[in-house]
Design an enzyme around this catalytic site. Sequence first.
Site, mmCIF file in Angstrom:
data_model
loop_
_atom_site.group_PDB
_atom_site.id
_atom_site.type_symbol
_atom_site.label_atom_id
_atom_site.label_comp_id
_atom_site.label_asym_id
_atom_site.label_seq_id
_atom_site.Cartn_x
_atom_site.Cartn_y
_atom_site.Cartn_z
ATOM 1 N N LYS A 161 -21.137 57.845 -35.952
ATOM 2 C CA LYS A 161 -21.145 56.731 -35.125
ATOM 3 C C LYS A 161 -20.130 55.890 -35.545
ATOM 4 C CE LYS A 161 -24.352 52.755 -34.897
ATOM 5 N NZ LYS A 161 -25.818 52.584 -34.788
ATOM 6 N N LYS A 163 -18.223 52.414 -34.910
ATOM 7 C CA LYS A 163 -18.591 51.019 -34.339
ATOM 8 C C LYS A 163 -17.245 50.449 -33.576
ATOM 9 C CE LYS A 163 -22.261 49.138 -36.059
ATOM 10 N NZ LYS A 163 -23.453 48.875 -35.399
ATOM 11 N N ASP A 188 -20.702 52.347 -31.003
ATOM 12 C CA ASP A 188 -21.862 51.559 -30.878
ATOM 13 C C ASP A 188 -20.987 50.180 -30.841
ATOM 14 O OD1 ASP A 188 -23.784 49.496 -31.083
ATOM 15 O OD2 ASP A 188 -24.492 50.251 -33.116
ATOM 16 N N GLU A 213 -23.666 53.175 -27.471
ATOM 17 C CA GLU A 213 -24.736 52.148 -27.859
ATOM 18 C C GLU A 213 -24.317 50.767 -27.256
ATOM 19 O OE1 GLU A 213 -25.838 53.075 -31.803
ATOM 20 O OE2 GLU A 213 -27.137 51.388 -32.300
ATOM 21 N N LYS A 262 -35.626 50.770 -33.638
ATOM 22 C CA LYS A 262 -35.658 50.249 -34.820
ATOM 23 C C LYS A 262 -36.998 49.809 -35.083
ATOM 24 C CE LYS A 262 -30.806 49.317 -35.363
ATOM 25 N NZ LYS A 262 -29.668 48.519 -34.995
ATOM 26 N N GLY A 290 -30.545 51.888 -38.059
ATOM 27 C CA GLY A 290 -30.702 51.420 -39.261
ATOM 28 C C GLY A 290 -30.249 49.828 -39.186
HETATM 29 O O1 OSB Z 1 -26.380 48.065 -34.377
HETATM 30 O O2 OSB Z 1 -27.034 49.876 -35.482
HETATM 31 C C1 OSB Z 1 -26.552 48.693 -35.243
HETATM 32 C C2 OSB Z 1 -25.973 47.502 -39.087
HETATM 33 C C3 OSB Z 1 -26.418 46.270 -38.972
HETATM 34 C C4 OSB Z 1 -26.854 45.701 -37.639
HETATM 35 C C5 OSB Z 1 -26.927 46.559 -36.581
HETATM 36 C C6 OSB Z 1 -26.591 48.089 -36.580
HETATM 37 C C7 OSB Z 1 -26.063 48.478 -37.958
HETATM 38 C C8 OSB Z 1 -25.624 49.554 -38.277
HETATM 39 C C9 OSB Z 1 -25.770 50.343 -39.603
HETATM 40 O O3 OSB Z 1 -25.180 50.416 -37.226
HETATM 41 C C10 OSB Z 1 -26.982 51.324 -39.481
HETATM 42 C C11 OSB Z 1 -27.261 51.555 -40.999
HETATM 43 O O4 OSB Z 1 -26.773 52.625 -41.441
HETATM 44 O O5 OSB Z 1 -28.189 51.124 -41.537
HETATM 45 MG MG MG Z 2 -26.634 49.521 -32.790
#
Ligand code: OSB
Ligand code: MG
Length: 370
Positions: A161, A163, A188, A213, A262, A290
Amino acid sequence: MRIEAITLRKLRVRLKSPFETSFGITHDRVVLLVELLADGVTGWSEVTAMEGPFFNAETSGTAWFILRDFLIPLVLGKQISSAGDIPQFFSAIRGHEMARAGIENAVWHVESQQKKMPLAQLLGGTRAEINCGVSIGLQTSPEVLLEKVAVELRAGYQRIKIKIKPGKDLEYVRAVRKANPDILLSVDANSAYTLADAAHLQRFDEFNLLMMEQPLWWDDIATHAKLQRKIKTPICLDESIRHARDAETAIELGAAKIINIKLGRVGGHSSAREIQALCLAANIPVWCGGMLETGVGRIHNIAMSSLPGFSLPGDVSASKRYWEEDLIDPPVEVTSNGTIRVPTNPGLGYHVRHELVERLTVEKETWRVR
Ligand code: OSB
Ligand code: MG
């Protein structure tokens, strides 16, 4: 069981490397840990709120305050029959899901130890191992991103995934897809776009993404349904799903074809299970998201991911991706097939490193009965 004492700790832990999303860069993770004592048994959990209100409205500061002034007084000294009772004690509290989850999840840990069962089994988990993906932060160029993706694929992760945000999106995704035509790939946006960007977001259709996402506002469901009617890529909601009612609304409106669960964001294991059951019945795949958790939060995520319906790889990865030294022993490891084995020993199946926790603690308060 009777809840006898609760200790709240604030830690500041340096990430191995900064993690950038559309809402900002995280260098240090401010971590709140809950250590809860009931009938002489200690349960642990992690409050997943971030330092600032940029993912959702909660912060580590608001969570501390709500726990201290409202949540802890509601449960301290109380006799409860199961961790599943905790949400009722908090029924008068509006919002603050991450703070609530801190208490509830610690109680689940206690209960799993008392019953000498793995937490995954107590929750109704059925998987022996869970499927893992990774979330890769915003990078300085598509070339740098490609290198990061290659490292994670070599490690065995089943889904990548990336960002995205305006200006760092199509070009980056195109490069990754071109180099890896067959991988499970998703993006995302963490709420970086608006409905006015619909035509732009439609251009992602050509990349055969597993999902996109939370493209729109953090608290929006209805507009995501409008966007979903304009794009082929399945929309997955993260930020805007706080409980089962939100999930129900999103499914009814057609705002989400996939849901990211989550544990903190939805208020704990009970709420997560409700969403999982609802999505399973509605044929909506779910996966475990996460929040850059330390091992304490990560091992709760592993237990949750063992439930039926978690059919897509989650953002549950090895401790060493984020931490030089994790707070648990052993650290979470991922097999070369991109899976994590669900512990079969009672409780969470990992040991919390108390001395390391103490060393990293910058604030601590304990509340006891009497
Ligand atoms: O949107 O999934 C998210 C990290 C911090 C806040 C939001 C997100 C994230 C991640 C990292 O995408 C996920 C992880 O590996 O913990
Ligand atoms: Mg997310």
